[in-house]
Design a protein around this motif. Structure first.
Motif, PDB file in Angstrom:
ATOM      1  N   GLY A   1      10.494  31.969  39.937  1.00  0.00           N
ATOM      2  CA  GLY A   1       9.603  31.417  41.016  1.00  0.00           C
ATOM      3  C   GLY A   1      10.379  30.122  41.399  1.00  0.00           C
ATOM      4  N   THR A   2      10.058  29.533  42.298  1.00  0.00           N
ATOM      5  CA  THR A   2      10.690  28.205  42.848  1.00  0.00           C
ATOM      6  C   THR A   2      10.575  27.116  41.689  1.00  0.00           C
ATOM      7  OG1 THR A   2       9.941  28.634  44.863  1.00  0.00           O
ATOM      8  CG2 THR A   2      10.599  26.182  44.492  1.00  0.00           C
ATOM      9  N   HIS A   3      11.724  26.693  41.272  1.00  0.00           N
ATOM     10  CA  HIS A   3      11.799  25.642  40.231  1.00  0.00           C
ATOM     11  C   HIS A   3      13.015  24.700  40.749  1.00  0.00           C
ATOM     12  CE1 HIS A   3      14.683  28.988  39.329  1.00  0.00           C
ATOM     13  NE2 HIS A   3      15.385  28.159  38.690  1.00  0.00           N
ATOM     14  N   PRO A   4      12.903  23.322  40.227  1.00  0.00           N
ATOM     15  CA  PRO A   4      13.927  22.469  40.745  1.00  0.00           C
ATOM     16  C   PRO A   4      15.202  22.524  39.763  1.00  0.00           C
ATOM     17  CG  PRO A   4      12.268  21.486  39.353  1.00  0.00           C
ATOM     18  CD  PRO A   4      11.856  22.880  39.445  1.00  0.00           C
ATOM     19  N   HIS A   5      16.289  21.962  40.203  1.00  0.00           N
ATOM     20  CA  HIS A   5      17.404  21.382  39.549  1.00  0.00           C
ATOM     21  C   HIS A   5      17.957  20.039  40.003  1.00  0.00           C
ATOM     22  CE1 HIS A   5      17.998  25.225  37.468  1.00  0.00           C
ATOM     23  NE2 HIS A   5      17.850  25.765  38.576  1.00  0.00           N
ATOM     24  N   GLN A   6      18.721  19.332  39.132  1.00  0.00           N
ATOM     25  CA  GLN A   6      19.204  17.912  39.536  1.00  0.00           C
ATOM     26  C   GLN A   6      20.356  17.765  38.742  1.00  0.00           C
ATOM     27  OE1 GLN A   6      16.492  14.823  39.194  1.00  0.00           O
ATOM     28  NE2 GLN A   6      17.630  13.445  40.185  1.00  0.00           N
ATOM     29  N   ASN A   7      21.748  17.528  39.243  1.00  0.00           N
ATOM     30  CA  ASN A   7      23.015  16.947  38.805  1.00  0.00           C
ATOM     31  C   ASN A   7      23.526  18.037  38.013  1.00  0.00           C
ATOM     32  OD1 ASN A   7      23.227  14.199  40.136  1.00  0.00           O
ATOM     33  ND2 ASN A   7      21.838  13.291  38.899  1.00  0.00           N
TER      34      ASN A   7
ATOM     35  N   LYS B   1      16.570  32.006  47.496  1.00  0.00           N
ATOM     36  CA  LYS B   1      15.797  31.128  48.663  1.00  0.00           C
ATOM     37  C   LYS B   1      16.056  29.700  48.069  1.00  0.00           C
ATOM     38  CE  LYS B   1      11.754  30.806  51.642  1.00  0.00           C
ATOM     39  NZ  LYS B   1      10.478  31.426  51.911  1.00  0.00           N
ATOM     40  N   ASP B   2      16.031  28.587  48.784  1.00  0.00           N
ATOM     41  CA  ASP B   2      15.988  27.233  48.389  1.00  0.00           C
ATOM     42  C   ASP B   2      15.551  26.186  49.494  1.00  0.00           C
ATOM     43  OD1 ASP B   2      18.226  26.398  50.106  1.00  0.00           O
ATOM     44  OD2 ASP B   2      19.743  27.243  48.891  1.00  0.00           O
TER      45      ASP B   2
ATOM     46  N   ALA C   1      23.394  21.212  42.547  1.00  0.00           N
ATOM     47  CA  ALA C   1      22.044  20.716  42.724  1.00  0.00           C
ATOM     48  C   ALA C   1      22.022  19.073  43.228  1.00  0.00           C
ATOM     49  CB  ALA C   1      21.444  20.597  41.362  1.00  0.00           C
ATOM     50  N   GLY C   2      23.048  18.253  42.539  1.00  0.00           N
ATOM     51  CA  GLY C   2      23.203  16.805  43.179  1.00  0.00           C
ATOM     52  C   GLY C   2      21.781  16.025  42.956  1.00  0.00           C
ATOM     53  N   THR C   3      21.387  15.332  43.950  1.00  0.00           N
ATOM     54  CA  THR C   3      19.992  14.744  43.877  1.00  0.00           C
ATOM     55  C   THR C   3      18.855  15.204  43.836  1.00  0.00           C
ATOM     56  OG1 THR C   3      19.992  14.712  46.334  1.00  0.00           O
ATOM     57  CG2 THR C   3      21.142  12.575  45.446  1.00  0.00           C
ATOM     58  N   GLY C   4      18.953  16.762  43.839  1.00  0.00           N
ATOM     59  CA  GLY C   4      17.954  17.598  43.604  1.00  0.00           C
ATOM     60  C   GLY C   4      17.549  18.772  44.706  1.00  0.00           C
ATOM     61  N   ILE C   5      17.237  19.902  44.108  1.00  0.00           N
ATOM     62  CA  ILE C   5      17.185  20.774  45.070  1.00  0.00           C
ATOM     63  C   ILE C   5      16.084  22.241  44.227  1.00  0.00           C
ATOM     64  CG2 ILE C   5      19.359  22.415  44.070  1.00  0.00           C
ATOM     65  CD1 ILE C   5      19.701  23.567  46.694  1.00  0.00           C
TER      66      ILE C   5
ATOM     67  N   ALA D   1      25.236  15.043  47.310  1.00  0.00           N
ATOM     68  CA  ALA D   1      24.320  15.580  48.207  1.00  0.00           C
ATOM     69  C   ALA D   1      24.113  17.212  47.887  1.00  0.00           C
ATOM     70  CB  ALA D   1      24.779  15.432  49.607  1.00  0.00           C
ATOM     71  N   PRO D   2      23.211  17.631  47.760  1.00  0.00           N
ATOM     72  CA  PRO D   2      23.044  19.087  47.266  1.00  0.00           C
ATOM     73  C   PRO D   2      23.708  20.154  48.136  1.00  0.00           C
ATOM     74  CG  PRO D   2      21.066  18.394  47.877  1.00  0.00           C
ATOM     75  CD  PRO D   2      21.680  17.387  47.997  1.00  0.00           C
ATOM     76  N   ARG D   3      24.248  21.215  47.758  1.00  0.00           N
ATOM     77  CA  ARG D   3      25.115  21.995  48.559  1.00  0.00           C
ATOM     78  C   ARG D   3      24.790  23.456  47.948  1.00  0.00           C
ATOM     79  NH1 ARG D   3      30.340  23.998  47.846  1.00  0.00           N
ATOM     80  NH2 ARG D   3      30.510  22.676  45.993  1.00  0.00           N
ATOM     81  N   TYR D   4      24.862  24.538  48.874  1.00  0.00           N
ATOM     82  CA  TYR D   4      24.786  25.899  48.646  1.00  0.00           C
ATOM     83  C   TYR D   4      25.923  26.642  49.104  1.00  0.00           C
ATOM     84  CZ  TYR D   4      23.426  30.767  48.235  1.00  0.00           C
ATOM     85  OH  TYR D   4      23.467  32.020  47.921  1.00  0.00           O
TER      86      TYR D   4
END
Length: 238
Positions: free
Chosen positions: A56-62, A77-78, A96-100, A128-131
């Motif tokens: 399920g939807t969950h966050p990541h950072q850095n 999906k993000d 993930a950078g600052t958060g995604i 900045a986050p990027r995919y």
């Protein structure tokens, strides 16, 4: 030259019913102080997701998060608005950078998804986050390593915010292949996807991991038809 050998049956293991996961390094409820990371390589999870199930939807950072599908279709999906499916022969990067936030699901109702989930510490924080995702089928070569990830956007494969290079290799029995490091201060972690190989008289079999450092090159000898993932990474976390 120094090395560490992680046999497949020494990995952490969690079976949640919908998810069967093996952890080469400490992750979630698996904690081994001697296996926290290999340089900036923090997570190497070998995941099997049941039909129709997923994260399920969950966050990541850095964190630089790389997914390499081995079988089946994985839907992503993000929070950046990306909706895509990755399959065997693709590679995906989530910087993930600052958060995604994102979710991942097995798109198929009748078969499993198998994929590698890999986390790399970035060399810069709060970007900045990027995919991105690409097919690597056109990069594939027989009996030599082919690059699928690097620090450079103009190189073959995807790029990440770290001085790391990933290569894959598919070797026929009896073939030997040399890999020369891009940076002598880096180390290399090899993960055997199929078959068996030898490195410096160490025999590696399916799902074994082998980390090597303090060298500028290594030789892989295929004892059978074999498929490998090679990850060259900095040994120091910045």
């Amino acid at each position: 030259m120094e090395y560490v050998l992680h046999k497949a049956d020494t990995r952490g293991h969690a079976n949640h019913g919908w998810l069967d996961s093996h952890h080469s390094f400490s992750f979630a409820n698996y904690h081994n102080p001697e296996r926290m990371n290999f340089g900036v390589l923090r997570v190497l999870n070998d995941d099997i997701v049941s039909a129709g199930m997923g994260f399920g939807t969950h966050p990541h950072q850095n964190m630089e998060i790389i997914s390499i599908p081995l079988e089946g279709d994985l839907e992503h999906k993000d929070s950046l608005g990306n909706l895509s499916v990755i399959r065997e022969g693709d590679i995906q990067i989530l910087s993930a950078g600052t958060g995604i936030s994102h979710s991942e699901y097995n798109r198929n109702k009748g078969e499993q998804v198998k994929f590698l989930q890999i986390w790399i510490f970035p060399n810069k924080s709060d970007l900045a986050p990027r995919y991105d995702q690409i097919s690597i089928r056109n990069l594939q070569k027989k009996n030599e390593f082919y690059q699928v990830l690097s620090p450079n956007s103009d190189d073959d494969g995807v790029w990440i915010n770290q001085e790391a290079w990933f290569s894959m290799g598919e070797f026929e029995k009896g073939v030997s292949c040399e890999y020369e490091l891009h940076n002598k201060n880096n180390g290399v972690y090899i993960f055997v996807l199929e078959g068996s190989i030898r490195i410096d008289n160490n025999k590696l079999e399916k799902r074994d991991g082998f980390g090597i450092w303090k060298t500028d090159k290594l030789e892989v000898i295929a004892d059978s038809n074999a498929k490998l993932l090679l990850m060259e990474v900095p040994m120091q976390i910045s």
